[in-house]
Design an enzyme around this catalytic site. Structure first.
Site, PDB file in Angstrom:
ATOM      1  N   ASP A  10      29.940 -45.386  -8.319  1.00 53.54           N
ATOM      2  CA  ASP A  10      29.136 -44.774  -7.265  1.00 53.54           C
ATOM      3  C   ASP A  10      28.927 -45.795  -6.139  1.00 53.54           C
ATOM      4  OD1 ASP A  10      26.993 -42.145  -7.241  1.00 53.54           O
ATOM      5  OD2 ASP A  10      26.652 -43.752  -5.796  1.00 53.54           O
ATOM      6  N   ILE A  11      29.018 -45.313  -4.897  1.00 52.58           N
ATOM      7  CA  ILE A  11      28.905 -46.209  -3.744  1.00 52.58           C
ATOM      8  C   ILE A  11      27.473 -46.725  -3.559  1.00 52.58           C
ATOM      9  CG2 ILE A  11      28.407 -44.522  -1.904  1.00 52.58           C
ATOM     10  CD1 ILE A  11      30.757 -45.858  -0.325  1.00 52.58           C
TER      11      ILE A  11
ATOM     12  N   ASN B  75      24.141 -33.071 -11.504  1.00 55.49           N
ATOM     13  CA  ASN B  75      23.342 -32.299 -10.556  1.00 55.49           C
ATOM     14  C   ASN B  75      24.122 -31.057 -10.126  1.00 55.49           C
ATOM     15  OD1 ASN B  75      21.353 -34.321 -10.587  1.00 55.49           O
ATOM     16  ND2 ASN B  75      22.404 -35.476  -8.992  1.00 55.49           N
TER      17      ASN B  75
ATOM     18  N   GLY C  69      19.742 -30.864  -6.981  1.00 53.53           N
ATOM     19  CA  GLY C  69      19.912 -32.119  -6.236  1.00 53.53           C
ATOM     20  C   GLY C  69      21.362 -32.492  -5.970  1.00 53.53           C
ATOM     21  N   GLN C  70      22.270 -31.497  -6.021  1.00 54.42           N
ATOM     22  CA  GLN C  70      23.695 -31.795  -5.793  1.00 54.42           C
ATOM     23  C   GLN C  70      23.972 -31.970  -4.306  1.00 54.42           C
ATOM     24  OE1 GLN C  70      26.400 -28.765  -7.224  1.00 54.42           O
ATOM     25  NE2 GLN C  70      28.201 -30.064  -6.888  1.00 54.42           N
TER      26      GLN C  70
ATOM     27  N   HIS D  47      30.752 -33.517 -10.593  1.00 53.73           N
ATOM     28  CA  HIS D  47      30.789 -34.922 -10.990  1.00 53.73           C
ATOM     29  C   HIS D  47      29.689 -35.194 -12.003  1.00 53.73           C
ATOM     30  CE1 HIS D  47      28.336 -34.543  -7.350  1.00 53.73           C
ATOM     31  NE2 HIS D  47      27.567 -35.499  -7.850  1.00 53.73           N
TER      32      HIS D  47
ATOM     33  N   HIS E  18      27.414 -38.146 -13.437  1.00 51.20           N
ATOM     34  CA  HIS E  18      26.930 -39.520 -13.269  1.00 51.20           C
ATOM     35  C   HIS E  18      26.758 -40.147 -14.655  1.00 51.20           C
ATOM     36  CE1 HIS E  18      25.231 -39.112  -9.023  1.00 51.20           C
ATOM     37  NE2 HIS E  18      25.301 -37.835  -9.361  1.00 51.20           N
TER      38      HIS E  18
HETATM   39  P1  5GP Z   1      24.970 -35.857  -6.198  1.00 53.47           P
HETATM   40  O1  5GP Z   1      23.627 -35.977  -5.543  1.00 53.47           O
HETATM   41  O2  5GP Z   1      25.868 -34.862  -5.491  1.00 53.47           O
HETATM   42  O3  5GP Z   1      24.882 -35.630  -7.673  1.00 53.47           O
HETATM   43  O4  5GP Z   1      25.595 -37.293  -6.089  1.00 53.47           O
HETATM   44  C1  5GP Z   1      26.629 -37.666  -5.244  1.00 53.47           C
HETATM   45  C2  5GP Z   1      26.871 -39.146  -5.495  1.00 53.47           C
HETATM   46  O5  5GP Z   1      28.065 -39.506  -4.858  1.00 53.47           O
HETATM   47  C3  5GP Z   1      25.772 -40.060  -4.945  1.00 53.47           C
HETATM   48  O6  5GP Z   1      25.226 -40.856  -5.989  1.00 53.47           O
HETATM   49  C4  5GP Z   1      26.499 -40.901  -3.892  1.00 53.47           C
HETATM   50  O7  5GP Z   1      26.062 -42.244  -3.850  1.00 53.47           O
HETATM   51  C5  5GP Z   1      27.953 -40.794  -4.324  1.00 53.47           C
HETATM   52  N1  5GP Z   1      28.888 -40.852  -3.214  1.00 53.47           N
HETATM   53  C6  5GP Z   1      28.840 -40.138  -2.065  1.00 53.47           C
HETATM   54  N2  5GP Z   1      29.871 -40.451  -1.261  1.00 53.47           N
HETATM   55  C7  5GP Z   1      30.605 -41.382  -1.924  1.00 53.47           C
HETATM   56  C8  5GP Z   1      31.804 -42.097  -1.604  1.00 53.47           C
HETATM   57  O8  5GP Z   1      32.416 -41.941  -0.545  1.00 53.47           O
HETATM   58  N3  5GP Z   1      32.260 -42.977  -2.529  1.00 53.47           N
HETATM   59  C9  5GP Z   1      31.616 -43.181  -3.724  1.00 53.47           C
HETATM   60  N4  5GP Z   1      32.164 -44.077  -4.562  1.00 53.47           N
HETATM   61  N5  5GP Z   1      30.482 -42.521  -4.051  1.00 53.47           N
HETATM   62  C10 5GP Z   1      29.978 -41.637  -3.173  1.00 53.47           C
END
Ligand code: 5GP
Ligand code: ZN
Length: 121
Positions: free
Chosen positions: A35-36, A95, A101-102, A108, A110
């Site tokens: 995760d970034i 999520n 919270g998606q 994906h 986590h």
């Molecule tokens: P969500 O809230 O959709 O479950 O989480 C999306 C996750 O994707 C977040 O934790 C966010 O930091 C990660 N993320 C978003 N854009 C990028 C990206 O370009 N590269 C990486 N490695 N992670 C990302």
């Protein structure tokens, strides 16, 4: 578009290598990367290579894919430095939708772990 590739999807671009990522694991069906914005010392994302927008889109045909990711999670968590159960362990989060919270609409999982305190979660 529900399966294969969505040209506007950030995680499809990561799977295709069009956006760089720190890869953890890859096979024919699954791509895993850090995760970034990690919440914790270990934080990686497991995604199907196919563009499935969310868990709400899963069908019976996806059972093996989701099972594969669940079995892979503890192996990769250990490889990435999560300490063994029960003192160590990790958190698995998927999520789904706005109330879930998606933010990125490519399914994906986590996997989050490492010693606490964490930044989040
Ligand atoms: P969500 O809230 O959709 O479950 O989480 C999306 C996750 O994707 C977040 O934790 C966010 O930091 C990660 N993320 C978003 N854009 C990028 C990206 O370009 N590269 C990486 N490695 N992670 C990302
Ligand atoms: Zn996608």
């Amino acid at each position: 578009m529900s399966e294969s590739h969505d040209p506007n999807c950030i995680f499809c671009k990561i799977v295709a290598g069009a956006i760089p990522s720190k890869k953890v694991y890859e096979d024919d069906d699954v791509f895993v990367f850090h995760d970034i914005e990690p919440w914790a010392p270990v934080h990686f994302l497991m995604v199907p290579k196919a563009h499935i927008p969310s868990m709400a889109h899963l069908e019976d045909k996806h059972a093996a894919l989701m099972g594969k990711m669940m079995v892979l999670a503890p192996k990769l968590a250990a490889e990435q430095g999560c300490e063994p159960y029960p003192e160590g362990g990790f958190r698995v989060v998927c999520n789904t939708g706005a109330h879930g919270g998606q933010e990125v609409h490519h399914l994906h999982v986590h996997v989050i772990g490492g010693p606490r305190p964490w930044k989040k979660g």
